[in-house]
Scaffold this motif. Structure first.
Motif: not given
Lengths: 414, 304
Positions: B115-131
């Motif tokens: 859970i931590f890692l998922q939210n870490y990436v989502q907060l540091a990068q984005t929660s949208d789809f990236l091409p």
């Protein structure tokens, strides 16, 4: 000096480790990279400080264990307060009175939040039966919650059945779902059981999401009826939220009472024996299959109740409310509070729902912090905020004389 | 070739492609489980971080105008290095202090880490789809079969076959591999014989994470987009593959991945694509219920 050097090295390590994710950001709309160098600094300093705290806590934990082995540690003041039944009873009475007059004191907004917290208290206590008391790690708890919510949602939408009729029925349907899943899988242990329940939870959600003709798919069901009071309908929003608040409060108190009685009942002791050692409890005559199944069924029944309540409170349900994250959230309440401890779980549920609600600034970081808390709790305080207390049985005096030669340890059974 | 048969082969080949990625991730699960009997929930997240690292590196290199194959190679290597470091760190922070704790504790810790890692990436990068850029070029010599199997698929299948063979040789013929097998068989005995079990466990996490990183970059390049949540589903499916083949068994994980990929694709192609994930989870539940030891695994003997 050695410690400081290690802390600095940890800081550098984490800064390098998180470099691609934290510092560089892809801006795919403009097609360029965004550099955030300041983040590397924050991470380095934060990680260095955290590593100092981490090492200190690990050392303290090791020291405590040594002291406990030598049995020289006095119970702390906090523990003394927690073990005083008189203080606890007075405190709970005041709390109950406060909860009862709360609608007169505060606004609809706060009433709604606290009602949500109470629904999660019911959910967490239900999961506590399976995870905390009988040691069966269930990772798909949201599925049973969904079964309850959809049972009421569908029955209300298609058949027009009201809340009070569906509250027990929703619970029973969820319990049946629990038994249905439990029968084939309960001979699995520990982590395999966890994975199967996780798979089952995802299957349930995916079926709800894709069976559009019945469940209206991802759009969900809206316009679910609020509960009625005999023949009066509660149309006014403020009145109906107070009414729902009292219903949830009553259900939460009932849950606390029932789970507490269950814990000290015959079946509750069997659950705890099963949790401690499955083989030993089987040797002592515990029917493991039936005991596990009863834990599963009762646990999912409370999820069903909470689901019906949630559906009527929000008047809208959709499959996205029942993802794995929801199960993990409920599990983290149980873990944070203390697996098997009723008041701990209540505290965990209230803390996890209310803190992000009132600390809006942190709500974005909610799940991040939960994840970190789950890891830290397991490392430093696996027993939770309020650890469960074992019942102690004193040997009466007239027996003590007879068995004068027995060693000291035999006096305190669990 | 008639269209019926062509459709079948298309499904099978894309199934094998998916399956080899599942197998790459499944190897990490199975190796870790083989040694410390822990379902490493955070493994799917490592795969997701691998995909993100690959995307970021590819984006950086794209600015300088590197040739496509060079970008692919560097992206994969960077993803491997960083994911290996993540795997090492996660083991040290979340699992090592719990080595002697009850079995559920590390599992809950692993869920927390995930859970931590998922939210870490989502907060540091984005929660949208990236091409995600297509890093694998179209090879001309594969044009003749391009209507059944694309060159991306060929590259993925070949590359994962090479990686898995290398892993097999590493486990079978090197001293480190021998030490790993010994630790998996009996950790206490291995320690008595002078094997440093802690470092072997670290190596296992590093290798597993590196494999997941390769899988992450390759599949992201095929799918064309990533987000912070891809780790959960891929992790679950890879775990299914590991269980299918018999958890703890390395050839089992490879075989399980291929079988799962094909089953899922055929079921999606002939029955209903809405339920593709349901089939994968159904296989997981059925296998665990009726044959928990999997195809290649031995049934555990319960000692009292």
């Amino acid at each position: 000096m050695q410690i400081l050097k290690k802390a600095i090295l940890t800081g550098i390590w984490f800064a390098v480790l998180t470099f691609p994710i934290m510092v560089v950001k892809v801006d795919h709309i403009e097609g360029k990279m965004v550099w955030r160098w300041e983040n590397a600094g924050y991470i380095a300093i934060g990680a260095a400080l955290l590593s100092l705290v981490w090492r200190y806590l690990l050392e303290r934990k090791a020291m405590r264990r040594r002291q406990e082995e030598l049995a020289i540690r006095e119970p702390s003041l906090w523990n003394k307060i927690l073990r005083d039944p008189k203080l606890i009873r007075t405190g709970l009475l005041i709390l109950l009175l406060l909860m009862l007059i709360l609608p007169a004191l505060s606004s609809t907004y706060h009433i709604n939040i606290i009602a949500t917290a109470l629904i999660y208290v019911v959910l967490a206590l239900g999961l506590n039966i399976a995870v905390g008391l009988s040691g069966q790690l269930v990772l798909g708890y949201a599925a049973f919650y969904a079964v309850g919510a959809y049972a009421y949602g569908l029955a209300n939408h298609y058949l027009g059945i009201g809340f009070w009729a569906m509250l027990p029925v929703g619970g029973i349907i969820a319990a049946l779902a629990g038994i249905l899943l439990g029968l084939p899988v309960l001979r699995l242990r520990g982590d395999y059981l966890a994975i199967v329940t996780l798979g089952f939870g995802e299957i349930t959600r995916l079926i709800i999401q894709n069976w559009s003709s019945l469940t209206r798919g991802p759009g969900g069901i809206s316009g679910i009826a609020k509960p009625g009071f005999f023949n009066f309908s509660m149309a006014d929003v403020a009145v109906s939220s107070v009414y729902i608040y009292y219903i949830t409060l009553a259900l939460a108190i009932l849950t606390i009472f029932v789970v507490d009685r269950l814990k000290h009942s015959r079946v509750g002791r069997a659950w705890q024996a099963l949790r401690e050692d499955e083989i030993a409890s089987e040797a002592m005559g515990v029917d493991t299959m039936r005991t596990k199944l009863s834990a599963f069924a009762l646990s999912s029944m409370w999820a069903g109740f909470a689901g019906v309540l949630m559906a009527t409170k929000t008047t809208f349900i959709n499959p996205n409310s029942f993802t794995f994250m929801e199960s993990a959230l409920i599990l983290s309440m149980v873990v944070l509070g203390g697996m098997g401890s009723i008041w701990g779980v209540v505290l965990g549920a209230v803390a996890i729902i209310l803190l992000p609600e009132y600390l809006r600034a942190f709500s974005e970081y909610r799940m991040l912090i939960f994840g970190a808390i789950m890891v830290a709790m397991m490392v430093f305080r696996p027993q939770g905020l309020i650890p469960p207390q074992f019942r102690r049985y004193e040997i009466p005096d007239y027996l003590k004389k007879k068995s004068a030669g027995t060693p000291e340890g035999a006096k305190e059974g669990n | 070739m008639n269209s019926e048969l062509q459709y079948f082969f298309e499904l099978v080949f894309s199934g094998i492609t998916k399956g080899s990625i599942y197998a790459l991730i499944a190897l990490g699960y199975t190796m870790v489980y083989g040694i410390i009997e822990l379902i490493n929930f955070a493994h799917g997240e490592i795969y997701m971080i691998g995909a993100f690292t690959g995307l970021i590196v590819a984006g950086l290199l794209g600015i300088f105008g590197f040739p496509l194959l060079g970008v692919l190679a560097i992206a994969v290597i960077c993803a491997i290095i960083w994911c290996a470091a993540y795997g090492y760190t996660i083991e040290k922070v979340a699992y090592r202090p719990l080595r002697n704790a009850p079995r559920l504790s590390p599992l809950i810790s692993a869920i927390g880490m995930s859970i931590f890692l998922q939210n870490y990436v989502q907060l540091a990068q984005t929660s949208d789809f990236l091409p995600f850029p297509q890093l694998i070029p179209d090879f001309e010599f594969l044009d003749s079969i391009a209507y059944i199997v694309s060159s991306t698929d060929v590259v993925i299948i070949v590359l994962s076959a090479v990686v898995m063979t290398a892993l097999h040789c590493f486990i079978k013929y090197t001293n480190m591999g021998k030490a790993m097998r010994a630790t998996a068989q009996n950790r206490k005995m291995a320690m008595l014989l002078g094997i440093d079990a802690d470092s072997i466990i670290s190596v296992t996490f590093v290798i597993g994470s590196a494999l997941a990183a390769i899988g992450g970059v390759l599949i992201a390049s095929r799918m064309g987009s990533i987000d912070a949540y891809i780790g959960f589903l891929a992790g679950m499916k890879a775990f299914t593959a590991a269980v299918l083949g018999g958890i703890g068994s390395i050839p089992g994980a490879m075989f399980g991945g291929l079988v799962l990929g094909c089953c899922e694709n055929l079921a999606a192609g002939y029955i209903s694509s809405d339920y593709a994930d349901v089939f994968a989870f159904l296989i997981l539940v059925l296998i665990l219920t009726f044959r928990p030891s999997g195809i290649f695994g031995r049934a555990p003997v319960q000692k009292v």
